[in-house]
Design a protein around this motif. Structure first.
Motif, mmCIF file in Angstrom:
data_model
loop_
_atom_site.group_PDB
_atom_site.id
_atom_site.type_symbol
_atom_site.label_atom_id
_atom_site.label_comp_id
_atom_site.label_asym_id
_atom_site.label_seq_id
_atom_site.Cartn_x
_atom_site.Cartn_y
_atom_site.Cartn_z
ATOM 1 N N SER A 90 -1.292 -5.382 0.305
ATOM 2 C CA SER A 90 -0.962 -4.767 -0.986
ATOM 3 C C SER A 90 -0.335 -5.770 -1.945
ATOM 4 C CB SER A 90 -0.022 -3.574 -0.785
ATOM 5 O OG SER A 90 1.322 -3.965 -0.577
ATOM 6 N N PHE A 97 -4.888 -0.466 -3.573
ATOM 7 C CA PHE A 97 -3.940 0.486 -2.993
ATOM 8 C C PHE A 97 -3.672 1.631 -3.967
ATOM 9 C CE2 PHE A 97 -3.660 -2.887 -0.115
ATOM 10 C CZ PHE A 97 -3.005 -2.464 1.030
ATOM 11 N N ALA A 98 -3.518 1.297 -5.245
ATOM 12 C CA ALA A 98 -3.310 2.347 -6.248
ATOM 13 C C ALA A 98 -4.532 3.248 -6.332
ATOM 14 C CB ALA A 98 -3.000 1.726 -7.599
ATOM 15 N N ARG A 99 -5.713 2.648 -6.270
ATOM 16 C CA ARG A 99 -6.957 3.420 -6.372
ATOM 17 C C ARG A 99 -7.086 4.413 -5.210
ATOM 18 N NH1 ARG A 99 -11.733 3.317 -3.788
ATOM 19 N NH2 ARG A 99 -13.622 3.953 -4.915
ATOM 20 N N ASN A 101 -4.867 5.228 -2.641
ATOM 21 C CA ASN A 101 -3.732 6.054 -2.250
ATOM 22 C C ASN A 101 -3.321 7.067 -3.304
ATOM 23 O OD1 ASN A 101 -3.844 4.446 -0.020
ATOM 24 N ND2 ASN A 101 -1.940 3.351 -0.414
ATOM 25 N N MET A 102 -3.496 6.724 -4.583
ATOM 26 C CA MET A 102 -3.104 7.657 -5.636
ATOM 27 C C MET A 102 -4.297 8.409 -6.222
ATOM 28 S SD MET A 102 -0.061 5.444 -7.438
ATOM 29 C CE MET A 102 0.358 6.767 -8.556
ATOM 30 N N PRO A 148 3.938 -2.760 -3.270
ATOM 31 C CA PRO A 148 2.848 -1.997 -3.880
ATOM 32 C C PRO A 148 2.313 -0.904 -2.963
ATOM 33 C CG PRO A 148 2.569 -4.330 -4.344
ATOM 34 C CD PRO A 148 3.706 -4.220 -3.361
ATOM 35 N N TYR A 149 2.239 -1.179 -1.653
ATOM 36 C CA TYR A 149 1.806 -0.136 -0.720
ATOM 37 C C TYR A 149 2.742 1.055 -0.763
ATOM 38 C CZ TYR A 149 1.852 2.419 3.681
ATOM 39 O OH TYR A 149 1.890 3.423 4.613
ATOM 40 N N SER A 152 2.510 3.042 -3.977
ATOM 41 C CA SER A 152 1.305 3.872 -4.088
ATOM 42 C C SER A 152 1.417 5.113 -3.208
ATOM 43 C CB SER A 152 0.059 3.061 -3.724
ATOM 44 O OG SER A 152 0.051 2.695 -2.355
ATOM 45 N N LYS A 153 2.057 5.001 -2.051
ATOM 46 C CA LYS A 153 2.261 6.174 -1.209
ATOM 47 C C LYS A 153 3.299 7.118 -1.810
ATOM 48 C CE LYS A 153 0.775 7.170 2.234
ATOM 49 N NZ LYS A 153 -0.405 8.043 2.548
ATOM 50 N N GLY A 155 3.823 7.515 -4.974
ATOM 51 C CA GLY A 155 3.109 8.203 -6.039
ATOM 52 C C GLY A 155 2.223 9.315 -5.505
#
Length: 324
Positions: A90, A97-99, A101-102, A148-149, A152-153, A155
């Motif tokens: 991440s 990761f944003a794509r 996970n969120m 970042p991981y 994203s989780k 979020g």
């Protein structure tokens, strides 16, 4: 019950699927696995149940709204394991990761709200809280992700809980400690160190090895998810802690002993940016409301895990970079 399991070819998701199909008392269950088969998704993880007529496998992306809508429509519940989950990756590829996970979570939630899905279990992580030097977090701890991981989780957790408030969706969120066991992709510390040590190769220990983690065997993690599916209260978060906490240096020493290797194979490497020092969950709520109680002690679980990797080279050797 008809279950849609996202990420069901991954480490934890595949264990849940194998366990659910093998358990007595579910002869009429139907499970659909939706998995994109990224590097960490592996059809071989489902090989023990591949011939079960109750299992349907769909290769696809949770970010595909048309596919997700079609699949969610025919199921009673969603168990959402699918996620990009490796902190190191991440740091260099945060957008993915944003794509997944969120955005992927929101697409699933939208479909579940449209089709009035009976239950949506969102599987998350203790890393959303950041780091603590003392005590244990309850479910009321403010979120303070530091990678970042984890961001994203966090979020995705908030999106799931918002779907309960906004749409009345029957959402339950679980947050677990570090999970380990068989079929775990060899990038996380236990499978990476185990497979390296079995081959007599060095293991990269971050910093001074003082980082502390709470360890949870995958069997206990999946048992907690099943309890949340059956007995969790809508709109609530439940901690699935492991109660076995130790420093990474001590974990490494246990793995050295189990693989009959010496300390000369431990190579201390530069710490990763923003490395959380310690995670710790208070699982009182899950114990009191769900009956959650971990049963696999770390010493027993580690020994069984190392034995599995020793006996299953055909599974992990093709996955390790040194064999490409």
């Amino acid at each position: 019950m008809k279950l849609l399991v996202t990420g069901g070819a991954g480490f934890i998701g595949s264990h849940y699927v194998r366990t659910r199909l093998a358990a007595p008392g579910h002869p009429t269950d139907r499970i659909t696995v939706l998995d994109r088969l990224t590097y960490a998704g592996n059809r071989d993880n489902l090989a023990p149940v591949a011939a079960d007529p109750r299992l349907t496998f769909v290769e696809g992306d949770i970010c595909d709204p048309h596919l997700v809508d079609d699949l969610v429509a025919g199921h009673d519940a969603v168990i959402h394991f699918a996620a990009e989950s490796h902190v190191d990756r991440s740091i260099t590829a945060a957008a993915e990761f944003a794509r997944t996970n969120m955005l992927g979570t929101q697409i699933l939630l939208d479909a579940a709200a449209r089709h009035r899905t009976g239950r949506f279990v969102h599987v998350s992580t203790d890393e959303v809280y950041g780091s603590t030097d003392t005590g244990s977090w309850t479910e009321h701890q403010p979120l303070a992700p530091r990678s970042p991981y984890a961001a994203s989780k966090a979020g995705a957790d908030l999106l799931a809980l918002a779907a309960h408030t906004t749409h009345g969706l029957d959402v339950v969120v679980t947050r677990s400690g570090n999970t380990y066991g068989p079929y775990q992709y060899p990038e996380k510390i236990i499978p990476l160190f185990t497979t390296n040590l079995l081959d007599g190769l060095p293991v990269p220990l971050y910093g001074d090895g003082s980082h502390r983690r709470e360890w949870l065997h995958v069997t206990d993690h999946c048992a907690g998810v099943e309890l949340a599916l059956r007995h969790g209260r809508a709109g609530e978060v439940y901690h699935l802690g492991g109660h076995d906490e130790l420093a990474n240096s001590d974990l490494t020493a246990l793995l050295l002993k189990l693989t009959d290797r010496g300390p000369e194979l431990v190579h201390h490497v530069a710490d990763r940016p923003g490395h959380d020092h310690r995670y710790a969950l208070d699982s009182t709520k899950a114990t009191e409301e769900l009956g959650y109680r971990p049963t696999v002690a770390l010493t027993d679980g580690l020994a069984a895990t190392v034995a599995w990797y020793r006996a299953n080279r055909a599974w992990w050797e093709p996955l390790t970079a040194r064999h490409h």
